[in-house]
Motif scaffolding. Structure first.
Motif, mmCIF file in Angstrom:
data_model
loop_
_atom_site.group_PDB
_atom_site.id
_atom_site.type_symbol
_atom_site.label_atom_id
_atom_site.label_comp_id
_atom_site.label_asym_id
_atom_site.label_seq_id
_atom_site.Cartn_x
_atom_site.Cartn_y
_atom_site.Cartn_z
ATOM 1 N N GLY A 1 -41.846 -11.935 80.459
ATOM 2 C CA GLY A 1 -40.899 -10.862 79.802
ATOM 3 C C GLY A 1 -41.868 -10.152 78.885
ATOM 4 O O GLY A 1 -41.899 -8.913 78.708
ATOM 5 N N ARG A 2 -42.738 -10.935 78.023
ATOM 6 C CA ARG A 2 -43.595 -10.168 77.154
ATOM 7 C C ARG A 2 -44.683 -9.475 77.771
ATOM 8 O O ARG A 2 -45.054 -8.341 77.301
ATOM 9 N N GLY B 1 -46.611 -5.808 89.627
ATOM 10 C CA GLY B 1 -46.952 -7.087 89.974
ATOM 11 C C GLY B 1 -45.922 -8.011 89.398
ATOM 12 O O GLY B 1 -45.627 -9.150 90.232
ATOM 13 N N ILE B 2 -45.660 -7.773 88.132
ATOM 14 C CA ILE B 2 -44.397 -8.613 87.615
ATOM 15 C C ILE B 2 -43.288 -8.719 88.163
ATOM 16 O O ILE B 2 -42.497 -9.539 88.478
ATOM 17 N N ILE B 3 -42.783 -7.391 88.599
ATOM 18 C CA ILE B 3 -41.454 -7.203 89.320
ATOM 19 C C ILE B 3 -41.231 -7.856 90.642
ATOM 20 O O ILE B 3 -40.255 -8.612 90.936
ATOM 21 N N VAL B 4 -42.676 -7.614 91.319
ATOM 22 C CA VAL B 4 -42.699 -8.162 92.718
ATOM 23 C C VAL B 4 -42.476 -9.662 92.334
ATOM 24 O O VAL B 4 -41.813 -10.312 93.234
ATOM 25 N N THR B 5 -43.211 -10.320 91.614
ATOM 26 C CA THR B 5 -43.198 -11.954 91.449
ATOM 27 C C THR B 5 -41.906 -12.112 90.947
ATOM 28 O O THR B 5 -41.266 -13.193 91.551
ATOM 29 N N GLN C 1 -27.322 -16.209 87.901
ATOM 30 C CA GLN C 1 -27.981 -16.029 86.597
ATOM 31 C C GLN C 1 -29.357 -16.024 86.641
ATOM 32 O O GLN C 1 -30.012 -15.988 85.432
ATOM 33 N N ALA C 2 -29.990 -16.723 87.463
ATOM 34 C CA ALA C 2 -31.493 -16.946 87.593
ATOM 35 C C ALA C 2 -32.293 -15.333 87.267
ATOM 36 O O ALA C 2 -33.016 -15.469 86.789
ATOM 37 N N ALA C 3 -31.532 -14.353 87.820
ATOM 38 C CA ALA C 3 -31.911 -13.277 87.738
ATOM 39 C C ALA C 3 -31.810 -12.609 86.576
ATOM 40 O O ALA C 3 -32.515 -12.122 85.735
ATOM 41 N N SER C 4 -30.636 -12.708 85.903
ATOM 42 C CA SER C 4 -30.159 -12.057 84.411
ATOM 43 C C SER C 4 -31.066 -13.113 83.180
ATOM 44 O O SER C 4 -31.315 -12.236 82.327
ATOM 45 N N MET C 5 -31.240 -14.137 83.780
ATOM 46 C CA MET C 5 -31.986 -14.884 82.460
ATOM 47 C C MET C 5 -33.443 -14.361 82.611
ATOM 48 O O MET C 5 -34.116 -14.484 81.503
ATOM 49 N N LEU C 6 -33.875 -13.861 83.662
ATOM 50 C CA LEU C 6 -35.538 -13.529 83.670
ATOM 51 C C LEU C 6 -35.427 -12.193 82.578
ATOM 52 O O LEU C 6 -36.393 -11.971 81.784
ATOM 53 N N SER D 1 -40.484 -12.669 72.981
ATOM 54 C CA SER D 1 -40.911 -12.244 71.736
ATOM 55 C C SER D 1 -40.753 -12.866 70.435
ATOM 56 O O SER D 1 -41.379 -13.035 69.553
ATOM 57 N N VAL D 2 -39.353 -13.240 70.323
ATOM 58 C CA VAL D 2 -38.836 -14.077 68.959
ATOM 59 C C VAL D 2 -39.737 -15.460 68.890
ATOM 60 O O VAL D 2 -40.024 -15.497 67.639
ATOM 61 N N PHE D 3 -39.822 -16.101 69.802
ATOM 62 C CA PHE D 3 -40.611 -17.368 69.748
ATOM 63 C C PHE D 3 -41.999 -17.331 70.208
ATOM 64 O O PHE D 3 -42.794 -18.303 70.405
ATOM 65 N N ALA D 4 -42.874 -15.954 70.419
ATOM 66 C CA ALA D 4 -43.962 -15.980 70.534
ATOM 67 C C ALA D 4 -44.435 -16.856 71.852
ATOM 68 O O ALA D 4 -45.567 -17.369 71.603
#
Lengths: 534, 329
Positions: free
Chosen positions: B278-279, B295-299, B257-262, B270-273
């Motif tokens: 993710g943004r 960079g984001i994906i690797v991290t 779930q850690a992966a899918s939660m990302l 986005s909804v909560f700014a």
């Protein structure tokens, strides 16, 4: 095991206490000390309006860096003085003289002089700015006989009318002492740590969260600014902007950040007011762009038929919910100096449209289809996408099958303006005060591939091109205005593109915010007189 | 401990090819998408003339071939240099370090909420499978699972922020509050309540149902019968014998779930700014900023690998049979 139970109980107790303390009402509003919190939906990469003359940048930066003059509802020529107090063009169109405001200082305390204007013009506007490169193309030098006079010298006659109309947009003055000696001004870090003369200083930027602007105590305007702080809060979600207004977490949302469909509801909320004024000098236009390389579309009758097939009133009332006007031509009504209603009109008439297509020789096949077009609606606004859906239906009624291809912004721009991989597209060009800035480019031939929001449909008409060229070197104001009236007539007759509607944005603010929308570029002006009632 | 270290080493080595495939794949995918970083920038400033476009392409290095840029990027990466973001005009490391904590807080709290509440409710439901409580919890959690997270987020914000005004609508902390230490932590916690609930409640159902079915299964085992035959009290059987054995698969689920939660946090951020990963990823795609996106994906990939490693270690600690073979190999 009793250990675990005990721990759990303690955990629950602690959590409950924590939750209770967090759930306390927010209480006091964010107004203490006159702080105006505004919704922002983007964070410009380059915040320097002298380089990136665009509304996204102006929205924030116009409070910090000022132009020579600002648009005005009642000033002469539609202008109000800012850093310049007067401007005058020579009869030969070869020079323009600006008298500058006395006693203005930069945020770092250094005096503002004509050297700053000369530096901005020659080193930033002319070589680097997206619009200045065009307006100041023939600018040869800026002379500074004294600290408060700047004389712009042009190599070719340049219409003063154009310069004047462009002043609010292209003349944001930056400080010479900040940028002088910079190896690459466009990439200088100072572009995001603005130092200006405006009513507010850029105090803090937290990426992804907010920009904080604080009052410039040394501002030249008497008793201005009224606010002590402006915070631009980054709220990417449109629904969030509306909720934040209702909860008074923000006091203002401009550029239709509250979606049109929410306006009716939110206008009834106590303490919230909806403004549709304040965008007259930045009118957006809903247009159907046409690829004239396509045999059928090169036929004027087909284009006329398409124009007759579109019910502009429906578009205005159903898609824009009344917050727009039907277009009569390529220059919007709000451009009072140039606008003429006296152009060829194509009223909604499906029968006539069908007759025109029959006449052009495109008969319906067994399925009632004459030919198929690839339709690319620009994804920039929800209204441009919705109009794409409407256009598909409107064209179906006259036997044209439009297949919609949806793209994100980058892909749409590439497809339409570089690869020409479209038959018709829905676009949203902006009218920027003078037709020569970003309107004639929509129909003039010879623009290289890859220039956005320009004629990339392969339309070419020698007499229209000649007319545009003539207007670009006509110095006399009345003669130039007449040329542009003629321009509107010719465009309506030739239909290189179809103008459907024109709209300004909507500002929604708490009623505690005073002096909202009081000039035609209000959202992108300096807000020196904006007040917060406590 | 030695076992854990061995595990770590094996995992690190085996994840290198995976990361490489991810990097090259992302680069080529974004390359295949029409439009580039210059197009995206020009859109934001309303366009420019041909010479400006050409000079921007040159300054972004986009006038070079795809392969040349990929090679440049990979060599820089080999030196642990994530590069420069053209969309933001800043080093990518800075951007990632700035956003990572927010996402970790959001994800971690949501995961903790869904795991703890999910397993507790699962125990309640599984204590008496088929009872009214069980049915109510099962149906309720399924309904929650069916709700899209952005919708739940909007509803929570309308009720608790707009109407009741208990919690702030958006953001990660109060603007320029000048708060420090515990005050600031509480402020951030207050801002996180709604987004964490929106994200966490959706995944809660998974843990609840897994726990419940594991327990229902365990009730039928011989050791459950033996425990009852011994005359143990029901609470003791439920906690020591049934729940404990049903807990193991939940730990596996936690890692998954850690992966899918990302992924889910993109919408919630986005909804909560909330300025999080993710943004940032969304902006990187819109800006056609391949180095930033990679960079984001690797991290994120490293994060997921780490979480799974932790899960494995926990697993090995919880159940001595697990991991012995891998560590011995």
């Amino acid at each position: 095991m009793p250990n675990i139970l005990l721990t759990r109980r303690r955990l629950l107790q602690t959590t409950a206490v924590l939750l209770a303390s967090m759930a306390m009402p927010t209480g006091g509003l964010a107004q203490e000390g006159g702080r105006l919190v505004v919704a922002a939906d983007s964070e410009p990469k380059n915040l320097n309006p002298a380089i990136a003359a665009s509304n996204g940048v102006f929205f924030i930066a116009s409070k910090v860096i000022e132009p020579l003059a600002e648009a005005s509802f009642d000033g002469a020529d539609g202008l109000a003085p800012r850093l310049a107090t007067s401007w005058e063009g020579s009869d030969d169109g070869l020079s323009v003289t600006f008298k500058l405001r006395e006693g203005v200082t930069w945020h770092d305390g250094k005096p503002f002089t004509s050297a700053d204007v000369a530096f901005s013009a020659m080193n930033v506007w002319k070589p680097l700015q997206n619009l200045g490169r065009l307006v100041f193309a023939n600018l040869e030098s800026v002379e500074t006989p004294d600290d408060l006079t700047a004389v712009f010298k042009f190599s070719k006659p340049t219409p003063f009318q154009l310069i004047r109309n462009a002043l609010p947009v292209v003349t944001s003055v930056v400080a010479k002492h900040i940028f002088e000696g910079s190896a690459d001004i466009a990439a200088d870090p100072a572009n995001n740590q603005l130092v200006g003369t405006g009513p507010f200083k850029l105090a803090e930027y937290k990426p992804g969260e907010y920009y904080r602007l604080t009052r410039n105590d040394g501002y030249w305007g008497e008793g201005e600014p009224k606010l002590s702080e402006i915070v631009f809060r980054v709220l990417p979600d449109r629904a969030a902007a509306a909720s934040a207004l209702e909860a008074d977490e923000i006091q203002l949302a401009a550029f239709s950040q509250v979606p049109l469909s929410d306006l009716e509801r939110i206008s009834k909320v106590d303490g919230i007011k909806v403004y549709s004024e304040g965008y007259e000098a930045l009118t957006y236009q809903l247009v159907v762009e046409i690829n004239h390389r396509r045999k059928e579309l090169a036929d004027l009758k087909v284009r006329q038929a398409m124009a007759h097939a579109i019910d502009k009133d429906f578009v205005v009332n159903t898609i824009f919910l009344g917050y727009a006007k039907a277009s009569t031509g390529i220059v919007p009504r709000d451009a009072k100096e140039f606008y003429t209603p006296d152009t060829e009109q194509y009223p909604f008439d499906v029968a006539k449209a069908n007759a025109l297509l029959d006449e052009a020789g495109y008969a319906k096949d067994a399925n009632g289809v004459r030919f198929t077009l690839k339709l690319l609606p620009a994804p920039f606004f929800s209204e441009t996408r919705q109009f794409g859906d409407y256009l598909r239906q409107a064209l179906a009624a006259i036997g044209i099958n439009a297949e919609i291809a949806n793209n994100d912004a980058g892909a749409h721009l590439k497809a339409v303006y570089t690869d020409h991989d479209f038959d018709i597209s829905v676009g949203s060009p902006v009218f920027r005060g003078d037709p020569a800035i970003s309107t004639t480019i929509l129909v003039k031939s010879g623009t290289p591939d890859g220039v956005f929001f320009s004629n990339q449909g392969g339309f070419a008409n020698a007499s229209l091109d000649a007319l545009i060229d003539k207007a670009n070197e006509t110095v006399d104001v009345a003669a130039r205005t007449d040329l542009f009236k003629d321009f509107q007539k010719q465009v309506s007759e030739q239909l290189p593109l179809i103008n459907v509607a024109e709209w300004g944005f909507i500002t929604v603010a708490r009623t505690s915010v005073k002096n909202v929308s009081n000039n035609p570029r209000w959202a992108v002006s300096n807000w020196a007189d904006t007040e917060l009632e406590s | 401990m030695r076992r854990a270290l061995l595990l770590l080493k094996r995992r690190a080595i085996s994840s290198i090819p995976v990361l490489l495939i991810v990097i090259v794949g992302t680069f080529l995918l974004l390359e295949a998408a029409p439009g580039d970083a210059v197009d995206a920038y020009l859109l934001s400033i309303g366009g420019g003339d041909a010479a400006l476009v050409a000079s921007l392409r040159a300054s972004y290095g986009l006038d070079q071939s795809t392969l040349a840029r990929l090679w440049l990027y990979l060599t820089a990466l080999a030196h642990f240099d994530l590069g420069w973001s053209v969309t933001f005009g800043r080093p990518i490391v800075d951007l990632i370090l700035e956003r990572l904590p927010n996402t970790l807080w959001l994800m971690g709290s949501a995961l903790a909420l869904s795991f703890s509440l999910g397993s507790i409710l699962g125990v309640v439901a599984g204590a008496r499978p088929g009872s009214a409580t069980d049915r109510f919890l099962s149906i309720g959690s399924l309904a929650l699972y069916a709700v899209p997270s952005f919708w739940l987020g909007l509803v929570l914000s309308v009720v608790f922020s707009v109407q009741l005004r208990w919690f702030p609508i958006a953001g990660i902390e109060t603007i320029a509050s000048g708060k420090h230490g515990i005050d600031r932590a509480l402020d951030i916690a207050r801002h996180l309540v709604l987004p964490v609930s929106a994200l966490g409640f959706i995944y809660l159902a998974l843990f609840l149902r897994m726990m419940r079915s594991g327990m229902a299964e365990a009730w039928r085992q011989d050791y459950a019968l033996a425990a009852r035959a011994k005359g143990l009290g029901r609470p003791r059987i439920v906690i020591r014998h049934i729940a404990r054995n049903a807990l193991l698969p939940l730990v596996t689920m936690l890692g998954l779930q850690a992966a899918s939660m990302l992924g889910g946090s993109v919408v919630i951020e986005s909804v909560f700014a909330i300025p999080g990963f993710g943004r940032l990823a969304q902006e990187a795609v819109a800006g056609r900023d391949a180095p930033l996106l990679i960079g984001i994906i690797v991290t994120s990939a490293v994060l997921v690998i780490l979480v799974n490693l932790l899960v494995d270690i926990t697993y090995a600690l919880l159940d001595p049979r697990v991991g012995a073979a891998e560590a011995a190999a």
